[in-house]
Design an enzyme around this catalytic site. Structure first.
Site, PDB file in Angstrom:
ATOM      1  N   LYS A   1      13.878  92.133 -21.976  1.00  0.00           N
ATOM      2  CA  LYS A   1      14.162  91.252 -20.785  1.00  0.00           C
ATOM      3  C   LYS A   1      14.999  90.098 -21.433  1.00  0.00           C
ATOM      4  O   LYS A   1      16.358  89.811 -20.847  1.00  0.00           O
ATOM      5  CB  LYS A   1      12.942  90.602 -20.308  1.00  0.00           C
ATOM      6  CG  LYS A   1      12.179  91.394 -19.070  1.00  0.00           C
ATOM      7  CD  LYS A   1      11.543  92.758 -19.974  1.00  0.00           C
ATOM      8  CE  LYS A   1      10.924  93.708 -18.794  1.00  0.00           C
ATOM      9  NZ  LYS A   1       9.513  93.961 -19.130  1.00  0.00           N
TER      10      LYS A   1
ATOM     11  N   ASP B   1       1.330  87.052 -22.677  1.00  0.00           N
ATOM     12  CA  ASP B   1       2.430  87.852 -22.642  1.00  0.00           C
ATOM     13  C   ASP B   1       3.623  87.041 -22.245  1.00  0.00           C
ATOM     14  O   ASP B   1       3.606  86.754 -20.903  1.00  0.00           O
ATOM     15  CB  ASP B   1       1.965  88.903 -21.613  1.00  0.00           C
ATOM     16  CG  ASP B   1       3.001  90.133 -21.604  1.00  0.00           C
ATOM     17  OD1 ASP B   1       4.299  89.805 -21.998  1.00  0.00           O
ATOM     18  OD2 ASP B   1       2.905  91.018 -20.928  1.00  0.00           O
TER      19      ASP B   1
ATOM     20  N   TRP C   1       1.516  92.826 -14.625  1.00  0.00           N
ATOM     21  CA  TRP C   1       1.421  92.870 -15.879  1.00  0.00           C
ATOM     22  C   TRP C   1      -0.002  92.458 -16.599  1.00  0.00           C
ATOM     23  O   TRP C   1      -0.585  93.128 -17.597  1.00  0.00           O
ATOM     24  CB  TRP C   1       2.854  92.394 -16.753  1.00  0.00           C
ATOM     25  CG  TRP C   1       3.832  93.171 -16.516  1.00  0.00           C
ATOM     26  CD1 TRP C   1       4.925  92.869 -15.651  1.00  0.00           C
ATOM     27  CD2 TRP C   1       4.021  94.550 -16.945  1.00  0.00           C
ATOM     28  NE1 TRP C   1       5.785  94.001 -15.858  1.00  0.00           N
ATOM     29  CE2 TRP C   1       5.402  94.953 -16.469  1.00  0.00           C
ATOM     30  CE3 TRP C   1       3.255  95.276 -17.793  1.00  0.00           C
ATOM     31  CZ2 TRP C   1       5.934  96.064 -16.674  1.00  0.00           C
ATOM     32  CZ3 TRP C   1       3.830  96.573 -18.080  1.00  0.00           C
ATOM     33  CH2 TRP C   1       5.241  97.018 -17.631  1.00  0.00           C
TER      34      TRP C   1
END
Ligand SMILES: *Cc1c(COP(=O)(O)O)cnc(C)c1O
Length: 359
Positions: free
Chosen positions: A195, A171, A101
Site C-alpha cells: 500500500k 496493523d 482488517w
C-alpha cells in the site's frame, strides 16, 4: 500514458522511483546484473538492505530499543505470528474491531490465544471508531490490537489511543509513513508493503526488542521474531527486489519533506476529495468525520445504476481502479503517498463533470 491509479493495493508507486528501477534493471550500479540476480548475502545487496533500514528508522524515529524486520507472509501472516510469538495459548488479548482488517486479525488470533473484543463498530457498519471511554479492556490482556487505518471501510485513527501501560500493537499496512506517529507508544507495528511502502511481497515489522525475548508458543524456530532479527531478516531468502524498491521509496519520502511532508500533502488531498463529496448531493461518504481516512476514501453515487458508467468514463479520463471493495460497493479512491494532489484534482474535476451530466 500513465494513469492516475487509485488502486487500494498493490498501489501506485512514485514515478521517479519506477524510472530509477528501470534505469538500473539490467545493470545495477556497474555490477553487470540486476539487483534481483544478486545473492541476498552479497555486499551489493547487504548495502541496499542496510541503507533501507537506516532510512526507515530515520523517517519514523525508530531507536535501538526496536528491531526492524523485512519479512514475507504479508500483514495476514502477522495476524497469527504475533500471538504465536509473544503469548501462550491461555493468555488474554484485547482487539478493537473497526473494519474488515481488524476483524480478520481478531478471528485469526483466536486459534492461538484468548481474544476479548473490547470494542466493535460493526453495529455502525464500520463507519466510526468507538469512543475510547467505551472500550472494555481486560485487566490481564497481554496486548491491545488495533488497525490504524481500515483500508476497506475508510476508517482511520487520527491519533494513537491511550491504553495505559498495556502493549499496543497496530496493523499500519495502509497508513504507515503517511503521517507521523510516536513509535514509543507501540510494542509492535506491522505493515504489508504494497500500500504505502513498495511492491507486494514484503512485510515490515517494527518490534520492541524485549517482546522478541518472549518464548511464545512452539512454532518453527525460524518463524520466531528473535531468530529472524538475529539473522538480519535473512533466516530464509528475503524478498530482495521488494526490499530494494522500498529503499528507493524511503529515499523519495526523505527528499519530499519526510513523513511530515507526506502528511501535509495527504491532508490537502483528502481534504479536497471530502469537501467535494460533502458539498455534493450526488456523492456521499458514510464515515464519521472524525474517523475518516486520509488514505482510502469510499464514496457512493446517488444513482448506483450509474456505477458502471462512472467507472467506464473515469477509465477513459485516465483515472483507474476506482471500483469500491465488493463488501462496501460504490467507489473507493485510495490516495496513498505517491498519489499527487494533481491526481486528486483530476478525479474531483471528473466527479463534478459527471455529476453535472447525470446528477
Ligand atoms: C492489505 C491489508 C492487509 C493484508 O495484507 P496482505 O499483505 O495481503 O496480507 C492487512 N491489513 C490491512 C490494514 C491491509 O490494508
Amino acid at each position: 500514458m500513465r494513469v492516475y491509479n487509485f488502486s487500494a493495493g498493490p498501489a501506485a508507486l512514485p514515478e521517479s522511483v519506477l524510472k530509477e528501477v528501470q534505469a538500473e534493471l539490467l545493470d545495477y550500479q556497474g555490477t553487470g546484473c540486476s539487483i534481483m540476480e544478486h545473492s541476498h548475502r552479497s555486499k551489493t545487496f547487504i548495502d541496499v538492505a542496510e541503507t533501507a533500514e537506516k532510512d526507515l528508522r530515520e523517517l519514523l524515529n525508530i531507536n535501538d530499543d526496536y528491531a526492524v524486520l523485512f519479512l514475507q507472509g504479508g500483514a495476514t501472516g502477522q495476524f497469527s505470528f504475533i500471538p504465536q510469538n509473544i503469548c501462550t495459548t491461555d493468555q488474554n488479548t484485547d482487539y478493537i474491531i473497526t473494519g474488515q482488517w481488524s476483524k480478520k486479525a481478531a478471528a485469526q488470533a483466536k486459534a492461538f490465544v484468548k481474544v476479548n473484543v473490547a470494542a466493535d463498530s460493526a453495529g455502525t457498519t464500520f463507519t466510526s471508531i468507538p469512543e475510547r471511554s467505551t472500550w472494555n479492556l481486560s485487566d490481564n490482556a497481554e496486548y491491545v490490537h488495533i488497525c490504524s487505518n481500515e483500508t476497506v471501510h475508510g476508517v482511520e485513527f487520527s491519533e494513537t489511543p491511550d491504553v495505559g501501560d498495556k502493549i499496543l500493537i497496530a496493523d499500519m499496512s495502509s497508513n504507515i509513513l503517511s503521517r507521523p506517529f510516536d513509535i514509543s507508544k507501540y510494542g509492535i507495528v506491522y505493515a504489508g508493503a504494497q500500500k504505502n511502502i513498495g511492491p507486494a511481497g514484503l512485510t515490515i515489522v517494527i518490534i520492541r526488542k524485549d517482546l522478541m525475548e518472549r518464548e511464545g508458543q512452539s512454532i518453527s524456530p525460524v518463524m520466531h521474531y528473535k531468530t529472524m532479527a538475529d539473522a538480519g531478516s535473512m533466516s530464509n531468502t528475503p524478498p530482495t527486489f521488494a526490499w530494494y524498491v522500498a529503499g528507493k521509496v524511503f529515499k523519495w519520502i526523505k527528499a519530499n519533506g519526510g513523513v511530515d511532508g507526506m502528511e501535509k500533502v495527504n491532508a490537502a488531498k483528502s481534504g479536497l476529495l471530502y469537501s467535494t463529496i460533502d458539498a455534493s448531493n450526488f456523492y456521499s461518504n458514510p464515515v464519521d468525520v472524525s474517523a475518516r481516512s486520509r488514505m482510502n476514501i469510499p464514496f457512493t453515487l446517488a444513482k448506483p445504476e450509474l456505477d458502471a458508467q462512472f467507472l467506464e468514463e473515469a477509465g477513459k479520463a485516465g483515472l483507474s481502479n476506482l471500483k469500491g471493495h465488493r463488501s462496501v460497493g460504490g467507489m473507493r479512491a485510495s490516495i496513498y503517498n505517491p498519489m499527487t494532489l494533481e491526481g486528486v484534482q483530476s478525479l474531483v474535476d471528473f466527479m463534478l463533470a459527471f455529476e453535472k451530466k447525470h446528477g
